[in-house]
Design an enzyme around this catalytic site. Structure first.
Site, PDB file in Angstrom:
ATOM      1  N   TYR A  18      -5.937  -3.257   6.849  1.00 16.69           N
ATOM      2  CA  TYR A  18      -5.174  -2.446   5.910  1.00 16.69           C
ATOM      3  C   TYR A  18      -6.090  -1.511   5.120  1.00 16.69           C
ATOM      4  CZ  TYR A  18      -2.492  -0.826   2.011  1.00 16.69           C
ATOM      5  OH  TYR A  18      -1.928   0.004   1.084  1.00 16.69           O
ATOM      6  N   ARG A  58      -6.225  -3.010 -14.255  1.00 12.19           N
ATOM      7  CA  ARG A  58      -6.773  -3.741 -13.115  1.00 12.19           C
ATOM      8  C   ARG A  58      -7.678  -2.807 -12.330  1.00 12.19           C
ATOM      9  NH1 ARG A  58      -4.104  -2.696  -8.090  1.00 12.19           N
ATOM     10  NH2 ARG A  58      -4.795  -4.690  -7.283  1.00 12.19           N
ATOM     11  N   ASN A  65      -8.852  -1.761  -8.283  1.00 10.50           N
ATOM     12  CA  ASN A  65      -8.629  -1.893  -6.853  1.00 10.50           C
ATOM     13  C   ASN A  65      -9.823  -1.275  -6.144  1.00 10.50           C
ATOM     14  OD1 ASN A  65      -7.018  -2.715  -4.655  1.00 10.50           O
ATOM     15  ND2 ASN A  65      -6.503  -0.564  -4.273  1.00 10.50           N
ATOM     16  N   GLU A  89     -10.747   2.055  -7.993  1.00 11.23           N
ATOM     17  CA  GLU A  89      -9.744   2.681  -8.851  1.00 11.23           C
ATOM     18  C   GLU A  89      -9.558   1.824 -10.098  1.00 11.23           C
ATOM     19  OE1 GLU A  89      -6.128   2.990  -6.627  1.00 11.23           O
ATOM     20  OE2 GLU A  89      -6.833   4.703  -5.455  1.00 11.23           O
TER      21      GLU A  89
HETATM   22  C1  HEM Z   1       3.270   0.362 -11.345  1.00  9.69           C
HETATM   23  C2  HEM Z   1       2.503   1.188 -10.768  1.00  9.69           C
HETATM   24  C3  HEM Z   1       1.955   1.049  -9.379  1.00  9.69           C
HETATM   25  C4  HEM Z   1       2.049   1.986  -8.403  1.00  9.69           C
HETATM   26  C5  HEM Z   1       2.733   3.336  -8.517  1.00  9.69           C
HETATM   27  C6  HEM Z   1       1.356   1.471  -7.248  1.00  9.69           C
HETATM   28  C7  HEM Z   1       1.229   2.154  -6.055  1.00  9.69           C
HETATM   29  C8  HEM Z   1       0.538   1.700  -4.951  1.00  9.69           C
HETATM   30  C9  HEM Z   1       0.401   2.438  -3.722  1.00  9.69           C
HETATM   31  C10 HEM Z   1       1.010   3.800  -3.442  1.00  9.69           C
HETATM   32  C11 HEM Z   1      -0.346   1.701  -2.878  1.00  9.69           C
HETATM   33  C12 HEM Z   1      -0.723   2.086  -1.442  1.00  9.69           C
HETATM   34  C13 HEM Z   1       0.384   1.656  -0.513  1.00  9.69           C
HETATM   35  C14 HEM Z   1       0.317   2.292   0.859  1.00  9.69           C
HETATM   36  O1  HEM Z   1      -0.549   1.896   1.671  1.00  9.69           O
HETATM   37  O2  HEM Z   1       1.132   3.186   1.141  1.00  9.69           O
HETATM   38  C15 HEM Z   1      -0.700   0.483  -3.574  1.00  9.69           C
HETATM   39  C16 HEM Z   1      -1.482  -0.525  -3.065  1.00  9.69           C
HETATM   40  C17 HEM Z   1      -1.716  -1.711  -3.718  1.00  9.69           C
HETATM   41  N1  HEM Z   1      -1.207  -2.087  -4.946  1.00  9.69           N
HETATM   42 FE1  HEM Z   1      -0.118  -0.964  -6.203  1.00  9.69          FE
HETATM   43  N2  HEM Z   1       0.854   0.228  -7.529  1.00  9.69           N
HETATM   44  C18 HEM Z   1       1.199  -0.076  -8.824  1.00  9.69           C
HETATM   45  C19 HEM Z   1       0.882  -1.230  -9.500  1.00  9.69           C
HETATM   46  C20 HEM Z   1       0.229  -2.297  -8.936  1.00  9.69           C
HETATM   47  C21 HEM Z   1      -0.080  -3.513  -9.634  1.00  9.69           C
HETATM   48  C22 HEM Z   1       0.261  -3.804 -11.091  1.00  9.69           C
HETATM   49  C23 HEM Z   1      -0.719  -4.320  -8.740  1.00  9.69           C
HETATM   50  C24 HEM Z   1      -1.266  -5.719  -8.898  1.00  9.69           C
HETATM   51  C25 HEM Z   1      -1.323  -6.379  -9.972  1.00  9.69           C
HETATM   52  C26 HEM Z   1      -0.810  -3.601  -7.486  1.00  9.69           C
HETATM   53  C27 HEM Z   1      -1.418  -4.076  -6.341  1.00  9.69           C
HETATM   54  C28 HEM Z   1      -1.683  -3.337  -5.215  1.00  9.69           C
HETATM   55  C29 HEM Z   1      -2.520  -3.802  -4.119  1.00  9.69           C
HETATM   56  C30 HEM Z   1      -3.240  -5.147  -4.026  1.00  9.69           C
HETATM   57  C31 HEM Z   1      -2.552  -2.776  -3.181  1.00  9.69           C
HETATM   58  C32 HEM Z   1      -3.342  -2.779  -1.870  1.00  9.69           C
HETATM   59  C33 HEM Z   1      -4.614  -2.047  -2.137  1.00  9.69           C
HETATM   60  C34 HEM Z   1      -5.729  -2.193  -1.119  1.00  9.69           C
HETATM   61  O3  HEM Z   1      -5.845  -3.171  -0.398  1.00  9.69           O
HETATM   62  O4  HEM Z   1      -6.580  -1.301  -1.096  1.00  9.69           O
HETATM   63  N3  HEM Z   1      -0.223  -2.382  -7.645  1.00  9.69           N
HETATM   64  N4  HEM Z   1      -0.148   0.509  -4.836  1.00  9.69           N
END
Ligand code: HEM
Ligand code: ZN
Lengths: 147, 318
Positions: free
Chosen positions: B294, B201, B203, B243
């Site tokens: 955010y 995916r 981001n 990313e």
């Molecule tokens: C499995 C491994 C994954 C890890 C380790 C991970 C980790 C993270 C972390 C550390 C954040 C930032 C949170 C903060 O503000 O402290 C984040 C944001 C986010 N993650 Fe994940 N994530 C993973 C998988 C996914 C998947 C599979 C999705 C969606 C299909 C997802 C969707 C999102 C979204 C939408 C955000 C907000 C990003 C933004 O608005 O910039 N993540 N993730």
């Protein structure tokens, strides 16, 4: 102040609280009574651990106590086998928590309040205390409060 | 230092004119956890410098992850040597392996499974040869936990703080994630991820500046850039940060390798493609406040919108 939430349809309800805690639990006790569900209130006549152990499967437990005592009570009930889904813990009074500094990783202990800003005890950065919580660190994340 | 991508290869993230959080994962057709780009050498220098100067910020692991770390090292070395055979080679004599990075002219002999034969932990070692940040999620009791990671280019989060957290705990700060049940749905999706069928995916966010190391630990420094965005400097100063995230099931440990490759492109370059400028303009105008907040765009979103509008008007698009 935290409130207890009534989870209906359980086989039996268990209530464990000190005097102030009972006041917090009273609304849910009333609801259990209204549902004609079996319930039991812990009294200090016997050790808590024995009272918990003799309960059967399917019970739902409410614990209300001062924040300072809540963690050790939770450890005890979890040891007996009550999972997160089978119990609710309600704290009252002053709650000391650890805050993890986003800049230096230092820990600052504070009494938790709503929308709080504190100075990091190690690097002095002004931190906004969030509700992002690490179980490993037993701490809340402090973000930069002012850019 | 050149840290921005080319227009042709930039992983442009948008579809449609509305952006919302969703499970936007898709099967990965080219099954490689890593990608080597022209900024490889620059980024390796940057990464290694950060790892040496800020080891606790950039590398964390729990002790039960070592076996899984070896599995990750093996997978990534496999991808490097099969997809970039001219740049990387691996010689295996039973457990005695020699890894050769021809770009950096480095050779490492080690015994597979014996940490004492590497200069650092296996995940830390292999991370020093790839542009990606590497996160190891371990699976137990129907949940995933961030038990190890090498993270040099975070999007404003702290690996040291998140260590040991479950998938849902990690995503707690994201607005609406829990309320809309997205965290649970994505977790269920991840639990079903199969070995041999990787997913990916994208981001995105906007960055006032062109740093790759936007760690939470240094936010008090680089975050100030957000106050300095003007209509005049936005094109050069503000960057779209994307990313590319990939998810690989690790068959032996049962965990998941999550790789993050961060790309930056200046608004100016992005806007040189009229379709991109127009689409991004509409997305920003429509973006809900909680996502704006955010993503940290509140202080400079308007300047960016004005800049894009100006570019579009000068072309007669708006
Ligand atoms: C499995 C491994 C994954 C890890 C380790 C991970 C980790 C993270 C972390 C550390 C954040 C930032 C949170 C903060 O503000 O402290 C984040 C944001 C986010 N993650 Fe994940 N994530 C993973 C998988 C996914 C998947 C599979 C999705 C969606 C299909 C997802 C969707 C999102 C979204 C939408 C955000 C907000 C990003 C933004 O608005 O910039 N993540 N993730
Ligand atoms: Zn500090």
């Amino acid at each position: 102040m935290q409130k207890a939430l009534f989870v209906s349809g359980k086989r039996k309800y268990l209530f464990c609280a000190d005097q102030n805690g009972m006041e917090i639990l009273q609304p849910v006790i009333d609801l259990a009574v209204a549902e004609k569900a079996p319930y039991e209130i812990y009294s200090e006549a016997q050790p808590l651990i024995e009272w918990l152990k003799k309960q059967k499967m399917g019970c739902y437990l409410y614990v209300a106590a001062e924040w300072a005592k809540l963690d050790s009570l939770k450890n005890l009930t979890e040891e007996v086998g009550f999972s997160e889904e089978e119990a609710q813990y309600i704290g009252y009074g002053e709650r000391w928590v650890k805050v993890f500094c986003c800049r230096c990783h230092g820990i600052t202990e504070v009494i938790l309040q709503e929308k709080q800003e504190i100075a990091c005890s190690e690097c002095d950065l002004l931190l906004e205390v969030s509700n992002h919580y690490s179980r490993l660190k037993n701490a809340y994340l402090g973000y930069v409060a002012k850019l | 230092m050149q840290q921005t991508d080319d227009l042709e290869t930039f992983p442009y993230p948008f579809k449609g004119e509305v952006y919302r959080y969703s499970n936007n994962s898709a099967p990965l057709d080219f099954p490689s956890s890593i990608e080597i780009t022209p900024s490889y050498i620059n980024e390796m220098n940057l990464k290694r410098g950060l790892l040496n100067q800020h080891p606790e910020r950039c590398y964390q692991s729990l002790s039960h992850t070592l076996r899984g770390q070896w599995e990750i090292l093996e997978m990534i070395m496999g991808h490097l040597t099969s997809h970039y055979p001219d740049q990387f080679s691996l010689d295996k004599q039973n457990d005695e392996w020699t890894f050769h990075n021809k770009i950096l002219q480095e050779k490492q002999y080690f015994i597979f499974g014996d940490e004492t034969t590497l200069p650092c932990e296996p995940l830390d070692f292999i991370g020093r040869h790839v542009q990606e940040d590497l996160i190891f999620m371990m699976q137990r009791d129907g949940d995933l936990f961030l038990d190890a990671g090498q993270l040099c280019f975070p999007a404003n989060w702290s690996l040291a703080f998140d260590l040991g957290m479950s998938f849902r705990e990690i995503h707690h700060p994201i607005p609406g994630f829990k309320e809309e049940g997205l965290d649970e749905r994505i977790l269920q999706f991840l639990l079903q991820l199969e070995a041999g069928n990787p997913w990916w995916r994208k981001n995105w966010s906007l960055m006032a500046g062109n740093r790759l190391d936007t760690s939470l630990e240094t936010f008090d420094v680089w975050g100030k850039g957000r106050k300095g965005v003007t209509l005049n400097n936005a094109g050069e100063f503000v960057h779209l940060r994307v990313e590319v995230q990939k998810l690989f099931r690790l068959p032996r440990s049962g965990g998941i390798l999550f790789t993050i490759h961060t790309h930056l492109i200046s608004l100016e370059k992005l806007a040189s493609k009229a379709e991109w400028a127009e689409q991004f303009y509409h997305i920003l105008c429509e973006l809900p406040d909680n996502i704006v907040d955010y993503k940290g765009l509140s202080l400079f979103k308007n300047q960016v919108i004005e800049y894009l509008k100006g570019r579009l008007e000068s072309r007669g698009v708006l």
